[in-house]
Design a protein around this motif. Structure first.
Motif, PDB file in Angstrom:
ATOM      1  N   MET A 192       3.358  -3.273  -0.755  1.00  0.00           N
ATOM      2  CA  MET A 192       2.654  -2.084  -1.226  1.00  0.00           C
ATOM      3  C   MET A 192       1.541  -2.467  -2.202  1.00  0.00           C
ATOM      4  N   ASP A 195      -1.292  -4.016  -0.246  1.00  0.00           N
ATOM      5  CA  ASP A 195      -2.062  -2.980   0.452  1.00  0.00           C
ATOM      6  C   ASP A 195      -3.002  -2.269  -0.515  1.00  0.00           C
ATOM      7  N   LEU A 212      -0.520   4.103   3.877  1.00  0.00           N
ATOM      8  CA  LEU A 212       0.597   4.287   2.959  1.00  0.00           C
ATOM      9  C   LEU A 212       1.932   4.220   3.685  1.00  0.00           C
ATOM     10  N   THR A 215       4.514   1.213   3.857  1.00  0.00           N
ATOM     11  CA  THR A 215       5.527   0.899   2.848  1.00  0.00           C
ATOM     12  C   THR A 215       6.187   2.140   2.241  1.00  0.00           C
ATOM     13  N   TRP A 216       5.673   3.328   2.527  1.00  0.00           N
ATOM     14  CA  TRP A 216       6.212   4.557   1.951  1.00  0.00           C
ATOM     15  C   TRP A 216       6.872   5.408   3.025  1.00  0.00           C
ATOM     16  N   TYR A 301      11.020   2.282  -8.678  1.00  0.00           N
ATOM     17  CA  TYR A 301      11.103   2.671  -7.276  1.00  0.00           C
ATOM     18  C   TYR A 301      12.532   2.604  -6.750  1.00  0.00           C
ATOM     19  N   ARG A 303      14.168   2.026  -2.948  1.00  0.00           N
ATOM     20  CA  ARG A 303      13.900   1.703  -1.541  1.00  0.00           C
ATOM     21  C   ARG A 303      14.977   2.308  -0.654  1.00  0.00           C
ATOM     22  N   LYS A 307      11.379   1.156   3.465  1.00  0.00           N
ATOM     23  CA  LYS A 307      10.311   1.949   2.851  1.00  0.00           C
ATOM     24  C   LYS A 307      10.685   2.352   1.418  1.00  0.00           C
TER      25      LYS A 307
END
Length: 339
Positions: A192, A195, A212, A215-216, A301, A303, A307
Motif C-alpha cells: 500500500m 502504491d 486502491l 490493497t484495500w 490497520y 488486515r 486486504k
C-alpha cells in the motif's frame, strides 16, 4: 524469530499500575517502569519531554485532574519489531479511548460536567532492560472540543462520531501470534505504501479505485482524525478524503517513519513528522498558506485476508495549524475566557 511477550508484559504491567495510581503516585509509578532518560513525544501543546517528572507535570496530572476518574478503554494492543531499524528495537502499541468525567477545564476547553472520550494511541519502545525507553502519545483533542461544543473548523468532509474498535473484536493481542501472520500483514502494508509512493510520483490526484483495491477491501472503513472525519467504502473514501487531500495540498515531502511494526493481522506506524506539505487552499476548508508545514501522523490497520479492512488515523492537527499561524487552543481560550 523474535518473541514480543516480554515487551508486552512490560507495557501491560505499566498500564495496570499507572492507570490505578493516585495523583501523588503517578510520577513514582512512571519512573519505576521507564528508563532514566525516558523520551516522550506528545502532540501540540505538549511536545517532547524527558523523564517521568516532566511527562506527568506536562500531560498526565492536568489531564487526570480534569477528567477524574479516568478509564482506559483499550481496543487494540499489539507489539512487533521495528521495520524502520531492521528490527533492532521492539515497540508495543495501545489504542482506544480514555473515558472520564469532564469536570474541570483542560487546555482551555470548557468542562461539560459530563462523560467524555479522548481517543488515544501510544507507541512504547521497550529496551533490553525491560523498561519503557520511549513513548509517542497521540490523542484527538479536536474530537474532545467537538464533544464540548467547541469545534473550531469548517464542516468535515467525512463523518464525525465516536469511533468503535475493530469490527472483529479481536484487537487485543495479549498472547503469542503466528509470525507468518505478521509477515503477511506487513507485506500488504508495504505494498500500500509503495502504491501511494508511485501515485505521488505520478502527480495524479484522481487515481482509479482499482489502484486502491489492490490493497484495500471494497468495504474498507477509514477512521480519520477529527477535522477530516470517517469514510466507508473505497468510493466514499476517495470522495471524502483522498481527493480533497491530494487536490488541496502541494509540495508534499515524505520524511519516513520512526516506527513501523506488525503482529498478527494488525499493524501501524508513526512519524515525527511523516511529511511536510503546503495548503494551496481548501484543505480543512482553510485558505492558502505558504508554510511548508509538518504533519505528524499515526496509522493503525486491521488486515482481513490479503486486504486492509480498517484504518484508525491520528494527525496532530493542532500542531499542523499552529505552524501556519492558527492557534486553535489560544483562540478558544480568549473567546471563552478560560485562561
Amino acid at each position: 524469530m523474535q518473541n514480543f511477550q516480554k515487551s508486552k508484559e512490560v507495557v501491560r504491567n505499566y498500564i495496570a499500575a499507572f492507570d490505578t495510581a493516585s495523583q501523588d503516585q503517578m510520577e513514582s509509578v512512571l519512573a519505576e517502569h521507564t528508563a532514566s532518560d525516558y523520551y516522550w513525544r506528545g502532540m501540540h501543546p505538549f511536545y517532547e519531554q524527558i523523564g517521568a517528572e516532566a511527562v506527568v507535570d506536562t500531560f498526565w496530572r492536568p489531564f487526570r485532574n480534569a477528567f477524574a476518574p479516568v478509564q482506559r478503554r483499550e481496543d487494540i494492543f499489539f507489539a512487533g519489531a521495528n521495520e524502520c531499524d531492521n528490527g533492532d528495537t521492539q515497540w508495543v502499541v495501545s489504542t482506544g479511548n480514555f473515558l472520564g468525567l469532564f469536570d474541570k477545564n483542560w487546555l482551555g476547553i470548557p468542562s461539560t460536567g459530563k462523560m467524555a472520550f479522548l481517543r488515544y494511541v501510544e507507541f512504547h519502545r521497550v529496551n533490553q532492560d525491560g523498561k519503557i525507553a520511549e513513548t509517542a502519545l497521540f490523542c484527538d483533542i479536536l474530537s474532545l472540543m467537538d464533544q464540548a461544543g467547541q469545534y473550531p473548523l469548517p464542516p468535515m468532509t467525512g463523518a464525525s462520531f465516536l469511533y468503535p474498535g475493530p469490527r472483529t473484536h479481536d484487537g487485543l493481542l495479549f498472547g503469542e501470534q503466528e509470525p507468518e501472520e505478521a509477515a503477511d500483514t506487513m507485506k500488504v502494508l508495504n505494498q500500500m505504501i509503495a502504491d501511494l509512493d508511485e501515485l505521488n510520483k505520478s502527480g495524479n490526484d484522481h487515481c482509479s479505485p482499482e489502484l486502491l483495491s489492490r490493497t484495500w477491501a471494497e468495504d474498507m472503513i477509514w477512521y480519520g482524525p477529527t477535522g477530516i472525519g470517517a469514510s466507508y467504502t473505497i468510493e466514499r473514501y476517495q470522495d471524502q478524503h483522498q481527493f480533497p487531500f491530494r487536490e488541496n495540498l502541494e509540495d508534499k515531502v515524505f520524511n519516513g517513519h520512526i516506527a513501523r511494526l506488525a503482529e498478527g493481522n494488525y499493524c501501524g506506524f508513526f512519524g515525527w513528522p511523516n511529511l511536510n506539505n503546503k495548503n494551496k487552499g481548501g484543505f480543512l476548508g482553510l485558505p492558502k498558506s505558504e508554510v511548508h508545514a509538518p504533519m505528524r501522523v499515526v496509522d493503525i490497520y486491521r488486515r482481513d485476508g490479503d486486504k486492509l479492512a480498517e484504518n484508525w488515523v491520528y494527525i496532530d492537527m493542532l500542531h499542523y495549524l499552529f505552524e501556519q499561524g492558527l492557534d486553535v487552543l489560544g483562540r478558544m481560550k480568549k473567546i471563552n475566557r478560560t485562561y
